[in-house]
Design an enzyme around this catalytic site. Structure first.
Site, PDB file in Angstrom:
ATOM      1  N   HIS A 249     -53.503  62.958  39.420  1.00 29.11           N
ATOM      2  CA  HIS A 249     -52.991  63.393  37.973  1.00 29.11           C
ATOM      3  C   HIS A 249     -51.435  64.227  38.399  1.00 29.11           C
ATOM      4  CE1 HIS A 249     -53.056  63.956  33.908  1.00 29.11           C
ATOM      5  NE2 HIS A 249     -53.908  62.531  33.466  1.00 29.11           N
ATOM      6  N   ARG A 269     -48.741  64.859  27.078  1.00 28.60           N
ATOM      7  CA  ARG A 269     -48.146  63.358  26.986  1.00 28.60           C
ATOM      8  C   ARG A 269     -47.568  62.413  25.591  1.00 28.60           C
ATOM      9  NH1 ARG A 269     -47.536  61.526  32.839  1.00 28.60           N
ATOM     10  NH2 ARG A 269     -49.893  62.375  32.469  1.00 28.60           N
TER      11      ARG A 269
END
Length: 633
Positions: A249, A269
């Site tokens: 990740h 994000r």
């Protein structure tokens, strides 16, 4: 003769995360007596760490979304190595599974007109993730947990026993799948608190144990993720597929050291967070691969326009699939443009107000404030890649979730392979759990019901052998024997340094040599005291699983001489079309030679995709993955 509690059920589910609970609920609804065995407390599964949302093409925020677009995004994200049938079933059935959760009491965030809200995530063309702030996994587990309790209340009213058809065994570890010939006959395990052994006889076993992250030093995974289900399947004669593909990740915490690796959800994000390097430059524009240039912004102005008008502008590069973002961050750090503590900066405060951040990202706000003394409403976060998910897992039939070649064995969730190909899109994990958890429970129940009285037996000798294996650390050959904690630390460092985000042939060969030596040392791992409250003993047993799975990852990664998705070879940096449909299968070379059987690798070609699904893609795009012969009508 070994003393062990004996229980008899129709279906036993190993693991009580999203996949395990959904499988158990389905098996029980089919009338099967079902047992759930969980390593930690009921309701404490690692599924809670899936924070951002559940990917499902409900079209609540953008009516253009549908299952075909979701399927297309999933195949693109996996670089077309996914088993297309699994990706199709997942995309088709995910909306039903989300609506089902809502009928069971899940409280999702809503749109202004009252529908389930959906947010943007990396690799998804439309806002697709149904969410509960940034605590979606927690809501999912709470909902499934409450559904189990509700079913037990029904059983209490109908049978006078809340565990008549659905029982949860908490804080228990399964060490072996027991077999009667080729067929599954049940499982052997022990209660972690008391150390007492137990046997659960059942003709159908569903593995739902999650991932392998505790083989790595920097990981977002919790302590349970020691590759138990992967190893249990191997030892039972099943194959593991795509084990070279480990997802790092892109955003885990990097400071302070005590919390390094803890997940920073992708919803940061998705809600407008941008990545910057130490020069305050938004660097992701430099790392958009050619295959994605048509869909992602090339300039900061174009990216900023997407937030106000997503139909006219291309997506920001921060929303590229996770493998692309992780490699970009790694490159920036190696080039000397990283943050002070070896990551990069993730800033959400320029896009959202402080009030919005606290409302939409409450866990992240609390996490950084309490653990790093950073106020994300005013300051950027420091983030870097962390081992998060394994795309590889048990080789299963896509429709039934049955492990290939082992009658009665099923797998769902992260422990199952094939669905995500070489890289998983964020949000697809929770819908994967629900879709294939249900399918595994359904078909395990049908299999058990079809057997009738012809149930497999549990051989007494297998129980004795499993008990002797579990007790071996108390009688290590050397005194006091190898320290299991020391062996585990060396394993984690080996995988982190030599089979990590960027891989090289010589390093992986070195890793295999170290793993072989560690496996010998793990066989001599010794513990003192007795079986009650003995975490050293638990780790000594977990080492078998972690070392088996780590060898599969290293061998498959060495074999695949290309870079694709979560597998990046520094010495083979390009994605090779000849590898597109090739799956690598790991099996135990000779189970009879335990405890030291070797890992054998074989190759298998993915089945050709149906023509109607191929038609969802432009021929130019398919040409990057398929040969002209494969695309011929």
């Amino acid at each position: 003769m070994t003393e062990a509690e004996h229980h008899t059920y129709d279906v036993v589910v190993v693991g009580a995360g999203g996949a395990g609970l959904r499988a158990a609920i389905e098996a029980r609804s089919q009338g099967m007596r079902t047992a759930v065995i969980c390593k930690s407390l009921f309701g404490k599964a690692h599924t809670v760490m899936a924070e951002g949302g559940i990917a499902a093409s409900m079209g609540n925020v953008n009516a253009g979304d549908n299952w075909q677009v979701h399927f297309r995004d999933t195949m693109r994200g996996g670089k077309f190595l996914n088993h297309w049938r699994m990706a199709e079933l997942h995309a088709r059935e995910a909306p039903d599974r989300v609506w089902e959760l809502e009928t069971w009491g899940a409280l999702f965030d809503r749109t202004k007109d009252g529908r389930i809200s959906q947010r943007n995530f990396g690799g998804h063309e439309y806002p697709r993730l149904a969410h509960v702030g940034d605590r979606t996994g927690l809501e999912l587990i709470r909902t499934l947990q409450q559904r189990v309790v509700a079913l037990q209340q029904q059983d209490a009213e109908e049978y006078g026993d809340p565990e008549a058809r659905l029982r949860v065994f908490q804080e228990c570890t399964v060490t072996r799948v027991l077999k009667d010939g080729q067929r599954v006959g049940g499982v052997f395990g022990y209660a972690r608190e008391s150390g007492r052994f137990f046997v659960v006889s059942a003709p159908a076993v569903v593995l739902a144990t999650g991932g392998i992250g505790k083989s790595y030093r920097v990981t977002s995974n919790s302590w349970e993720y020691t590759g138990d289900g992967h190893a249990l399947a191997l030892l039972a004669g099943a194959a593991l597929v795509n084990m070279e593909f480990v997802q790092f990740h892109p955003t885990g915490m990097v400071w302070p050291p005590s919390v390094k690796g803890i997940l920073v959800t992708e919803s940061v994000r998705g809600d407008g967070g941008v990545l910057r390097n130490s020069e305050n430059r938004r660097f992701m524009f430099d790392y958009v691969p050619d295959v994605f240039r048509k869909h992602y912004a090339q300039t900061e102005q174009e990216a900023d326009g997407w937030y106000t008008d997503p139909d006219r502008h291309r997506r920001p590069p921060e929303l590229l699939p996770r493998d692309e973002v992780a490699r970009a961050i790694n490159a920036e750090v190696k080039a000397g443009r990283g943050s002070p503590h070896g990551g990069v900066f993730l800033d959400v405060s320029t896009r959202m107000s402080a009030q919005e951040i606290v409302r939409r990202l409450p866990s992240m706000h609390h996490q950084f404030k309490e653990l790093a003394d950073v106020d994300i409403t005013a300051e950027p976060m420091e983030v870097g890649p962390t081992c998060h998910y394994v795309m590889g897992g048990v080789d299963v039939d896509p429709d039934t979730a049955a492990a290939v070649g082992v009658p009665g064995l099923y797998a769902a969730g992260e422990v199952a392979g094939g669905m995500h190909g070489s890289n998983r899109l964020g949000g697809n994990s929770l819908s994967d759990l629900l879709v294939f958890g249900r399918r595994a429970g359904l078909h395990a129940a049908r299999y058990a019901a079809a057997l009738g009285p012809d149930r497999p037996a549990v051989p007494a000798q297998q129980v004795e052998t499993a008990a002797a294996e579990a007790l071996r650390p108390f009688s290590a050959e050397d005194s006091p024997g190898e320290n299991p904690y020391g062996v585990h630390q060396e394993l984690q460092q080996t995988m982190n340094d030599l089979v990590g985000i960027i891989r090289r042939e010589e390093e992986m060969r070195q890793a295999l040599e170290r793993l072989s030596a560690l496996r010998c040392r793990a066989g001599r791992a010794g513990v003192e005291g007795h079986r009650q409250f003995n975490p050293g003993w638990h780790l000594a047993l977990d080492l078998r699983n972690m070392l088996l799975v780590s060898e599969c990852v290293a061998r498959a990664a060495l074999e695949r001489t290309e870079s694709r998705g979560g597998h990046t070879r520094d010495d083979h940096p390009e994605m090779a079309r000849s590898w597109r449909g090739v799956n690598l299968l790991c099996t135990l070379d000779d189970v009879a030679q335990e405890p030291e059987p070797g890992i054998r690798l074989t190759r298998r070609q993915n089945p050709p995709m149906r023509s109607d699904l191929l038609a969802l893609f432009e021929r130019e795009e398919l040409g990057k993955y398929y040969t002209d012969e494969e695309l011929a009508p």
